[in-house]
Design an enzyme around this catalytic site. Structure first.
Site, PDB file in Angstrom:
ATOM      1  N   GLU A 295       0.972  -1.036   0.149  1.00 37.73           N
ATOM      2  CA  GLU A 295       0.031   0.045   0.113  1.00 37.73           C
ATOM      3  C   GLU A 295       0.892   1.469   0.060  1.00 37.73           C
ATOM      4  O   GLU A 295       0.525   2.404  -0.557  1.00 37.73           O
ATOM      5  CB  GLU A 295      -0.893  -0.011   1.409  1.00 37.73           C
ATOM      6  CG  GLU A 295      -2.317  -0.513   0.905  1.00 37.73           C
ATOM      7  CD  GLU A 295      -3.403  -0.286   2.007  1.00 37.73           C
ATOM      8  OE1 GLU A 295      -3.115   0.191   3.081  1.00 37.73           O
ATOM      9  OE2 GLU A 295      -4.452  -0.778   1.824  1.00 37.73           O
ATOM     10  N   HIS A 324       8.749 -26.722   0.325  1.00 36.70           N
ATOM     11  CA  HIS A 324       7.873 -27.868  -0.372  1.00 36.70           C
ATOM     12  C   HIS A 324       6.872 -27.489  -1.309  1.00 36.70           C
ATOM     13  O   HIS A 324       5.845 -28.232  -1.806  1.00 36.70           O
ATOM     14  CB  HIS A 324       7.367 -29.085   0.578  1.00 36.70           C
ATOM     15  CG  HIS A 324       8.515 -29.613   1.191  1.00 36.70           C
ATOM     16  ND1 HIS A 324       9.314 -30.667   1.246  1.00 36.70           N
ATOM     17  CD2 HIS A 324       9.299 -28.911   2.366  1.00 36.70           C
ATOM     18  CE1 HIS A 324      10.306 -30.667   1.887  1.00 36.70           C
ATOM     19  NE2 HIS A 324       9.944 -29.843   2.765  1.00 36.70           N
ATOM     20  N   LYS A 438     -13.913   0.513  -2.734  1.00 32.95           N
ATOM     21  CA  LYS A 438     -14.610   0.946  -1.323  1.00 32.95           C
ATOM     22  C   LYS A 438     -15.857   1.673  -2.230  1.00 32.95           C
ATOM     23  O   LYS A 438     -16.811   1.033  -1.635  1.00 32.95           O
ATOM     24  CB  LYS A 438     -13.871   1.922  -0.518  1.00 32.95           C
ATOM     25  CG  LYS A 438     -12.873   1.027   0.365  1.00 32.95           C
ATOM     26  CD  LYS A 438     -12.176   2.101   1.380  1.00 32.95           C
ATOM     27  CE  LYS A 438     -11.508   1.625   2.258  1.00 32.95           C
ATOM     28  NZ  LYS A 438     -10.933   2.408   3.469  1.00 32.95           N
TER      29      LYS A 438
HETATM   30  O1  PA5 Z   1      -3.375   1.168   6.119  1.00 34.37           O
HETATM   31  C1  PA5 Z   1      -4.473   1.492   6.087  1.00 34.37           C
HETATM   32  O2  PA5 Z   1      -4.711   2.959   5.926  1.00 34.37           O
HETATM   33  C2  PA5 Z   1      -5.767   0.820   5.737  1.00 34.37           C
HETATM   34  O3  PA5 Z   1      -5.397  -0.628   5.664  1.00 34.37           O
HETATM   35  C3  PA5 Z   1      -6.771   1.042   6.681  1.00 34.37           C
HETATM   36  O4  PA5 Z   1      -6.102   0.456   7.909  1.00 34.37           O
HETATM   37  C4  PA5 Z   1      -8.344   0.296   6.593  1.00 34.37           C
HETATM   38  O5  PA5 Z   1      -8.711   0.395   5.298  1.00 34.37           O
HETATM   39  C5  PA5 Z   1      -8.967   0.269   7.652  1.00 34.37           C
HETATM   40  O6  PA5 Z   1      -9.567   1.504   7.457  1.00 34.37           O
HETATM   41  P1  PA5 Z   1     -10.363   2.176   9.004  1.00 34.37           P
HETATM   42  O7  PA5 Z   1      -9.570   2.137  10.002  1.00 34.37           O
HETATM   43  O8  PA5 Z   1     -10.827   3.625   8.418  1.00 34.37           O
HETATM   44  O9  PA5 Z   1     -11.383   1.329   9.148  1.00 34.37           O
END
Ligand code: PA5
Length: 469
Positions: A295, A324, A438
């Protein structure tokens, strides 16, 4: 008590070991040092300017205090602790639990120093339904920690609504106050609104800290403390690594070396980065790392807005299991990967292998040997085989696995990610590409205001029978 450390071992990426076609020469290392050293200084400047607040989490004194107070309350009457969250609001919690508590923690009361822990980071009805069936008559002894910065994340919201409904029906409206803790933004957002209205106990997700950099905040600390993990040692480990990762001497700074080597190989035909722990305890650290790396570094645009579509692909593997399964590809397939092994010097416990039966003398070489010796021998053997085929290998060596070394590891990879972001010249702290999926989910679930997007999705949503085989 002796302090254990982690170490980055990088000899097995050098041309001395794997030759000049795939290895990094002394001159190339000097060039990496020249390019990276100013970026270490730049990252240190960004930190002073308050742009990387995750860097200061190990020094925050308020959060651990709040977490410990709450954890103490929870532990008095709680047999099962449940985290509802996803992505950065779950992966760190899972990784800490797997790393620092015994494998049989949830099943064996004798190996457990706190309540059972479940982390639900999905909306699979088969999985969640099974849990609900089991937990239905245990709700008064179950505490739910809903973790969401925004509170609008569909998965976490859906789980939360199921649980709230169940608790209200079984325990009445006051049940929520006793059985739910919300970890969310200090001031705004859907979960904050709900938590305040229901007078829930809350902890905050710190401002400016993205989910994937938040494990050392209340997001990751509460479930750890509830389950008996020494969060002070975890944070002390992170502080110890901070000193090393702030050094502007490239060769003394493991985050700088790690980031520079990864970036070097990305541009040298090795865009895949395999993390392979030789320790079951560390297996979920690879999952946590996979999100952090993907990310943070997978981006369409660079900092000047040029389209670059850049980013190494993180892959997780587990030694010896994946020897394996994957190693055939890793050795003889394309030489497009950098391997990072996680190795443990001293395991916290060991198992001695039993005697071989008389009719199987070919197994007697194993008899009487510690299992840890076999596991580490297999790591070296796999690495040797990969080096034989000129595949570059890094190792993060843990003196031992404890809260201190795990804190060091987390901080090392967080700073590595920041430095890699600077080397790739991208913003490591946003995730714009996650948004469309989303929004499309909202549209497919008939959220008001999403009608136009729902219309666009329709041709893709209906399966075309002409293409069904
Ligand atoms: O790293 C990030 O920002 C994302 O993985 C969020 O943690 C994830 O989308 C969850 O978001 P939220 O904390 O708003 O529910």
């Amino acid at each position: 008590m002796t302090q254990h450390n982690i170490h980055l071992y990088y000899k097995n990426v050098t041309s001395e070991v794997i030759g000049t076609e795939h290895g990094i020469s002394k001159t190339q290392f000097d060039q990496l040092a020249q390019t990276t050293a100013p970026l270490i200084a730049e990252l240190n400047r960004q930190r002073k300017a308050g742009k990387t607040p995750y860097r200061d989490l190990p020094y925050n004194e308020t959060y651990p205090q709040q977490v410990k107070t709450l954890a103490q309350q929870v532990r008095q009457n709680c047999e099962t602790f449940v985290v509802l969250g996803i992505g950065g609001s779950a992966l760190g919690n899972i990784a800490l639990q797997t790393a620092l508590n015994p494998f049989m923690y949830n099943l064996d009361d004798k190996q457990r120093s706190g309540p059972r822990l479940f982390v639900f980071d999905n909306v699979d009805p088969h999985q969640f339904g099974s849990f609900l069936e089991w937990a239905a008559d245990k709700l008064d002894k179950t505490v739910f920690n809903v973790i969401s910065k925004s509170g609008r994340t569909a998965e976490t919201a859906a789980q939360m609504l199921v649980i709230f409904d169940l608790i209200e029906k079984k325990l009445g409206p006051d049940g929520l106050k006793k059985q739910v803790i919300a970890t969310t933004d200090a001031r705004e957002g859907t979960l904050r609104k709900i938590a305040d209205a229901a007078a829930l106990r809350t902890l905050e997700v710190p401002d400016g800290v993205g989910g994937r950099f938040s494990v050392l905040s209340p997001v990751g600390l509460l479930s750890a403390a509830v389950c008996g993990i020494d969060i002070d040692a975890l944070l002390a480990g992170a502080r110890a690594m901070d000193a090393r990762c702030s050094s502007e001497n490239f060769f003394n700074n493991p985050a700088a070396l790690n980031a520079a080597i990864n970036r070097h190989y990305y541009h040298r035909g090795k865009p895949i980065s395999v993390m392979m722990p030789y320790s079951y305890s560390l297996k979920d650290m690879s999952d946590w790392y996979r999100q952090l790396w993907a990310e943070s570094l997978g981006k369409r645009n660079d900092l000047k807005g040029n389209e670059v579509c850049i980013g190494p692909t993180p892959v997780k593997a587990l030694g010896t299991t994946d020897q394996h399964s994957q190693v055939q590809l890793y050795r003889e397939g394309p030489n497009d990967k950098l391997f990072t092994f996680l190795q443990v010097d001293q395991f916290n416990r060991d198992v001695i292998i039993g005697p071989a039966p008389k009719n199987a003398p070919e197994l007697s070489y194993l008899a009487g040997q510690p299992m840890s010796r076999l596991l580490n021998a297999e790591k070296v053997a796999t690495e040797y085989a990969l080096l034989h085929d000129k595949r570059p290998c890094l190792t993060v060596l843990f003196d031992a696995i404890d809260a201190g070394t795990v804190g060091q590891f987390i901080y090392l990879f967080e700073v590595t990610t920041s430095l890699a972001g600077l080397l790739f010249n991208i913003n490591a702290y946003d995730q714009p590409a996650v948004e469309l999926g989303k929004d499309a989910t909202f549209a497919l679930m008939d959220k008001p205001g999403s009608e136009a997007l729902a219309e666009k999705i329709r041709p893709f949503a209906a399966m075309d029978q002409a293409f069904m085989s």
